[in-house]
Design an enzyme around this catalytic site. Structure first.
Site, PDB file in Angstrom:
ATOM      1  CB  CYS A  94      32.728  64.995  36.209  1.00  0.00           C
ATOM      2  SG  CYS A  94      31.250  65.933  36.666  1.00  0.00           S
ATOM      3  CG  HIS A 105      30.672  61.266  33.924  1.00  0.00           C
ATOM      4  ND1 HIS A 105      31.271  60.962  35.126  1.00  0.00           N
ATOM      5  CD2 HIS A 105      30.052  62.470  34.101  1.00  0.00           C
ATOM      6  CE1 HIS A 105      31.031  61.928  35.994  1.00  0.00           C
ATOM      7  NE2 HIS A 105      30.297  62.853  35.388  1.00  0.00           N
ATOM      8  CD  GLU A 135      33.026  58.015  34.651  1.00  0.00           C
ATOM      9  OE1 GLU A 135      32.542  58.665  35.588  1.00  0.00           O
ATOM     10  OE2 GLU A 135      33.446  58.549  33.605  1.00  0.00           O
TER      11      GLU A 135
END
Length: 220
Positions: free
Chosen positions: A81, A190, A192
């Site tokens: 990002c 994302h 994560e």
């Protein structure tokens, strides 16, 4: 794990790294030393408040000079990002991230297709794998000139693509790219936030972090 003023996904990224079985070493934007890390994650957020341009000021931070030099020597670097924006501003990756089509902030779970499973960050996947991960950004539309886009496609440097079309208007539905050497990868969604079924839509994002662990151990 680099933290800039305005970073907000560093804790989540560090958790993903630890879940993969590695240590998450904290790095600060003003550092002049990478502290011997085997890979670097540039996480998401709003570094320096996105002033001037998203990622522009962060790309000039002292720690990024060290990252650029180390990436040139083969150190694996992942930008997520805002981290993707920073890597583009630092010229580690081509193109730029600009305001989403429609000028709206987007936050949704979506499916990515793995286009290149040969990078340091994607080797635990197979080409064609489908990953369910979150997207949350205001300036997430990937753009580049036609020659650059053709080069990325021709060299197989598109790593991730939006399966059902880019909701942010990214050129050719590109969600993530790599440098020619395959050690630097940037993506807008994302991973994560998709390493545990308890807190995310899936565990599909974990493969990025297990991939680099194997790459740095010489197993990838």
């Amino acid at each position: 794990m680099i933290t800039f003023p305005g970073t907000l996904d560093d804790v989540d990224a560090a958790r993903a790294v630890r879940r993969a079985g590695a240590d998450a070493v904290p790095l600060w934007h003003g550092d002049h030393d990478l502290r011997g890390v085997d890979a670097v994650v540039v996480p998401g957020g709003f570094s320096y408040g996105d002033y001037l341009r998203a990622g522009a000021i962060a790309s000039l931070a002292p720690i990024m000079r060290e990252v650029v030099d180390a990436a040139g020597r083969g150190l694996p670097v992942l930008g997520i990002c805002n981290g993707f924006q920073i890597l583009c501003e630092a010229h580690l990756l081509p193109g730029a991230l600009v305001a989403n089509a429609g000028m709206h902030f987007l936050c949704r779970d979506l499916v990515l297709t793995v286009e290149n499973a040969r990078t340091a960050w994607s080797s635990d996947y197979a080409t064609g794998d489908q990953l369910l991960v979150p997207l949350k950004s205001q300036e997430g539309r990937y753009v580049a000139d036609a020659a650059t886009l053709d080069e990325l496609e021709g060299e197989g440097r598109v790593v991730f693509r939006y399966r059902d079309g880019a909701p942010n208007g990214s050129a050719r539905d590109i969600a993530g790219i790599t440098n020619p050497a395959g050690n630097v990868v940037g993506l807008m969604p994302h991973p994560e936030h998709a390493t545990s079924a308890l807190t995310g839509p899936s565990e599909d994002g974990a493969g990025l972090f297990t991939s680099v662990l194997k790459a740095t151990a010489g197993l990838g």
